[in-house]
Write an enzyme that holds these catalytic residues in place. Structure first.
Site, mmCIF file in Angstrom:
data_model
loop_
_atom_site.group_PDB
_atom_site.id
_atom_site.type_symbol
_atom_site.label_atom_id
_atom_site.label_comp_id
_atom_site.label_asym_id
_atom_site.label_seq_id
_atom_site.Cartn_x
_atom_site.Cartn_y
_atom_site.Cartn_z
ATOM 1 N N ASN A 95 -93.820 11.374 20.256
ATOM 2 C CA ASN A 95 -94.527 12.315 21.123
ATOM 3 C C ASN A 95 -95.372 11.519 22.129
ATOM 4 O O ASN A 95 -96.251 10.754 21.724
ATOM 5 C CB ASN A 95 -95.397 13.229 20.247
ATOM 6 C CG ASN A 95 -96.157 14.250 21.073
ATOM 7 O OD1 ASN A 95 -96.681 13.924 22.130
ATOM 8 N ND2 ASN A 95 -96.227 15.466 20.581
ATOM 9 N N HIS A 125 -99.932 11.900 24.854
ATOM 10 C CA HIS A 125 -101.245 11.299 25.111
ATOM 11 C C HIS A 125 -101.206 10.137 26.100
ATOM 12 O O HIS A 125 -102.252 9.679 26.546
ATOM 13 C CB HIS A 125 -101.947 10.966 23.796
ATOM 14 C CG HIS A 125 -102.212 12.241 23.043
ATOM 15 N ND1 HIS A 125 -102.974 13.257 23.588
ATOM 16 C CD2 HIS A 125 -101.772 12.697 21.852
ATOM 17 C CE1 HIS A 125 -102.994 14.279 22.743
ATOM 18 N NE2 HIS A 125 -102.266 13.966 21.687
ATOM 19 N N HIS A 177 -95.166 18.181 24.601
ATOM 20 C CA HIS A 177 -95.704 19.534 24.473
ATOM 21 C C HIS A 177 -96.257 19.965 25.828
ATOM 22 O O HIS A 177 -97.249 19.418 26.298
ATOM 23 C CB HIS A 177 -96.817 19.511 23.407
ATOM 24 C CG HIS A 177 -97.379 20.858 23.080
ATOM 25 N ND1 HIS A 177 -98.352 21.024 22.116
ATOM 26 C CD2 HIS A 177 -97.124 22.091 23.551
ATOM 27 C CE1 HIS A 177 -98.656 22.308 22.022
ATOM 28 N NE2 HIS A 177 -97.940 22.977 22.889
ATOM 29 N N ARG A 230 -98.350 22.286 27.347
ATOM 30 C CA ARG A 230 -99.337 23.288 26.932
ATOM 31 C C ARG A 230 -99.632 24.243 28.083
ATOM 32 O O ARG A 230 -99.479 23.892 29.252
ATOM 33 C CB ARG A 230 -100.635 22.619 26.482
ATOM 34 C CG ARG A 230 -100.491 21.826 25.197
ATOM 35 C CD ARG A 230 -101.844 21.321 24.725
ATOM 36 N NE ARG A 230 -102.600 22.358 24.070
ATOM 37 C CZ ARG A 230 -102.715 22.499 22.756
ATOM 38 N NH1 ARG A 230 -102.156 21.641 21.941
ATOM 39 N NH2 ARG A 230 -103.404 23.499 22.255
ATOM 40 N N ARG A 283 -102.823 20.251 29.886
ATOM 41 C CA ARG A 283 -103.847 19.196 29.756
ATOM 42 C C ARG A 283 -103.218 17.808 29.641
ATOM 43 O O ARG A 283 -103.870 16.816 29.875
ATOM 44 C CB ARG A 283 -104.744 19.470 28.542
ATOM 45 C CG ARG A 283 -104.071 19.291 27.221
ATOM 46 C CD ARG A 283 -105.047 19.464 26.075
ATOM 47 N NE ARG A 283 -105.420 20.862 25.893
ATOM 48 C CZ ARG A 283 -105.817 21.356 24.713
ATOM 49 N NH1 ARG A 283 -105.920 20.566 23.672
ATOM 50 N NH2 ARG A 283 -106.110 22.631 24.574
ATOM 51 N N GLU A 315 -91.972 20.892 22.885
ATOM 52 C CA GLU A 315 -92.845 21.766 22.081
ATOM 53 C C GLU A 315 -93.396 22.835 23.003
ATOM 54 O O GLU A 315 -93.900 22.529 24.089
ATOM 55 C CB GLU A 315 -93.997 20.961 21.486
ATOM 56 C CG GLU A 315 -93.539 19.977 20.442
ATOM 57 C CD GLU A 315 -94.716 19.190 19.886
ATOM 58 O OE1 GLU A 315 -95.866 19.493 20.223
ATOM 59 O OE2 GLU A 315 -94.466 18.268 19.117
ATOM 60 N N THR A 325 -105.798 20.157 19.109
ATOM 61 C CA THR A 325 -104.393 19.859 18.858
ATOM 62 C C THR A 325 -103.826 21.059 18.113
ATOM 63 O O THR A 325 -104.548 22.026 17.853
ATOM 64 C CB THR A 325 -104.239 18.541 18.062
ATOM 65 O OG1 THR A 325 -102.855 18.294 17.835
ATOM 66 C CG2 THR A 325 -104.958 18.598 16.725
ATOM 67 N N THR A 326 -102.530 21.009 17.785
ATOM 68 C CA THR A 326 -101.914 22.155 17.120
ATOM 69 C C THR A 326 -102.400 22.207 15.681
ATOM 70 O O THR A 326 -101.962 21.421 14.843
ATOM 71 C CB THR A 326 -100.373 22.025 17.194
ATOM 72 O OG1 THR A 326 -100.028 21.740 18.537
ATOM 73 C CG2 THR A 326 -99.699 23.306 16.764
ATOM 74 N N GLU A 372 -89.895 22.385 11.479
ATOM 75 C CA GLU A 372 -90.707 21.173 11.390
ATOM 76 C C GLU A 372 -91.913 21.512 10.515
ATOM 77 O O GLU A 372 -92.688 22.425 10.834
ATOM 78 C CB GLU A 372 -91.155 20.710 12.779
ATOM 79 C CG GLU A 372 -91.973 19.417 12.675
ATOM 80 C CD GLU A 372 -92.198 18.716 14.011
ATOM 81 O OE1 GLU A 372 -91.334 18.807 14.892
ATOM 82 O OE2 GLU A 372 -93.256 18.088 14.152
ATOM 83 N N HIS A 420 -97.162 15.599 12.412
ATOM 84 C CA HIS A 420 -98.574 15.832 12.709
ATOM 85 C C HIS A 420 -99.476 14.954 11.851
ATOM 86 O O HIS A 420 -99.429 15.021 10.627
ATOM 87 C CB HIS A 420 -99.005 17.297 12.524
ATOM 88 C CG HIS A 420 -100.257 17.602 13.314
ATOM 89 N ND1 HIS A 420 -100.224 18.107 14.589
ATOM 90 C CD2 HIS A 420 -101.552 17.408 13.019
ATOM 91 C CE1 HIS A 420 -101.454 18.226 15.046
ATOM 92 N NE2 HIS A 420 -102.283 17.801 14.112
ATOM 93 N N GLY A 470 -97.024 11.121 17.315
ATOM 94 C CA GLY A 470 -97.550 10.895 18.653
ATOM 95 C C GLY A 470 -98.863 10.162 18.688
ATOM 96 O O GLY A 470 -98.928 8.960 18.978
ATOM 97 N N HIS A 471 -99.944 10.871 18.386
ATOM 98 C CA HIS A 471 -101.290 10.389 18.667
ATOM 99 C C HIS A 471 -101.543 8.997 18.107
ATOM 100 O O HIS A 471 -102.063 8.117 18.797
ATOM 101 C CB HIS A 471 -102.315 11.391 18.114
ATOM 102 C CG HIS A 471 -103.722 11.030 18.401
ATOM 103 N ND1 HIS A 471 -104.498 10.345 17.500
ATOM 104 C CD2 HIS A 471 -104.479 11.229 19.496
ATOM 105 C CE1 HIS A 471 -105.689 10.145 18.041
ATOM 106 N NE2 HIS A 471 -105.712 10.679 19.239
HETATM 107 N N1 PXP Z 1 -95.022 17.839 15.835
HETATM 108 C C1 PXP Z 1 -95.587 18.907 16.453
HETATM 109 C C2 PXP Z 1 -94.865 20.198 16.424
HETATM 110 C C3 PXP Z 1 -96.818 18.762 17.135
HETATM 111 O O1 PXP Z 1 -97.363 19.832 17.754
HETATM 112 C C4 PXP Z 1 -97.433 17.496 17.177
HETATM 113 C C5 PXP Z 1 -98.713 17.320 17.922
HETATM 114 O O2 PXP Z 1 -98.531 17.633 19.251
HETATM 115 C C6 PXP Z 1 -96.785 16.427 16.547
HETATM 116 C C7 PXP Z 1 -95.600 16.632 15.858
HETATM 117 C C8 PXP Z 1 -97.343 15.036 16.589
HETATM 118 O O3 PXP Z 1 -98.569 14.987 15.947
HETATM 119 P P1 PXP Z 1 -99.457 13.680 16.102
HETATM 120 O O4 PXP Z 1 -99.779 13.562 17.558
HETATM 121 O O5 PXP Z 1 -100.653 13.993 15.246
HETATM 122 O O6 PXP Z 1 -98.643 12.540 15.597
#
Ligand code: PXP
Length: 243
Positions: free
Chosen positions: A11, A14, A47, A49, A53, A74, A104-105, A155, A194, A216-217
């Site tokens: 992801n 960021h 994603h 949004r 953002r 996403e 975040t989600t 997921e 996540h 991602g993050h």
């Molecule tokens: N999967 C989904 C559906 C998400 O919404 C996110 C966060 O945007 C992630 C995975 C990745 O999460 P993280 O950024 O915490 O790794």
């Protein structure tokens, strides 16, 4: 059961967050997508949004043009996002809950409570050849709802697992494993994501039914210190070692 290879979707939201902090075009998430492709990542997740953002509309086509990796878009379950998905035709669309004020989600999609609203949307995406994934809590009711919606993929939200410790974490891990098995038994491909990090990824990666992790993050944060390629390669190595 011989576990299949676990795909890593990266992801890149960021990278765009940092770009947008200064309003220019650097760092470019497209460059991140190219690096992920070059070092063996299996997909790009982004994603879009409602408040834009991080990822912006124009990023989607640029990401799609820059790499042949599958794009997992996403999106919230809104008419605006449906139209965008149908226009861009990403490989996959992962429907996520979205609240404007969240950082975040935060939770999973209530696929069970929103069947009537989600059903036509899922069907339109599927008819357009887009692989639909539902971002849900590891909860039996939500898996059953995904079956009724004919979603090919779920997921599983790993946020609760990532934030828990000790016995609570073990219980969350068991929920993830049980729900991955339930999904697979019913013909749904389970993914997870996540809050995954080098420290917590391996027990999740060891769940044999999981086909893909989206991370991602943490990877983008690590990339600040060591570069994106080494960060992706290290995550890949940890995932492979866990199988
Ligand atoms: N999967 C989904 C559906 C998400 O919404 C996110 C966060 O945007 C992630 C995975 C990745 O999460 P993280 O950024 O915490 O790794």
């Amino acid at each position: 059961m011989m576990p299949q290879r676990l795909r890593l979707g990266v992801n890149i939201d960021h990278v765009a967050t940092i770009r947008n902090a200064r309003g220019g075009d650097h760092p470019d998430p497209v460059r991140a997508a190219e690096i992920v492709a070059a070092c063996g990542g299996d997909g790009i997740t982004a994603h879009l949004r409602e408040d834009r953002r991080h990822i912006r509309d124009e990023d989607l086509a640029r990401i799609q043009a820059a790499t042949s990796l599958p794009l997992n878009l996403e999106m919230a379950a809104t008419d605006e996002m449906l139209a965008i998905a149908l226009r861009h035709k990403p490989h996959a669309a992962c429907i996520v809950p979205e609240r404007r004020e969240e950082r975040t989600t935060e939770g999973g999609l209530d696929a069970a409570g929103q069947h009537n609203r989600l059903y036509p949307m899922v069907q339109r995406l599927l008819d357009a050849g887009i692989r639909v994934s539902l971002f849900i809590a590891p909860d039996e009711r939500q898996i059953e709802a995904a079956m009724r919606l004919h979603a090919p993929v779920v997921e599983l939200h790993t946020g609760e697992y990532a934030h828990a410790s000790g016995e609570a974490r073990a219980a969350e891990l068991k929920r993830l494993a049980d729900m991955a098995a339930l999904a697979a038994k019913n013909g749904i491909e389970p993914h997870a994501g996540h809050g995954l990090t080098y420290d917590n990824v391996q027990p999740v990666a060891a769940i044999p039914q999981l086909a893909e992790l989206n991370i991602g993050h943490y990877l983008i944060g690590e990339a600040i210190f060591c570069g994106l390629e080494p960060a992706v390669l290290k995550m890949r190595e940890l995932m492979d070692a866990a199988r």
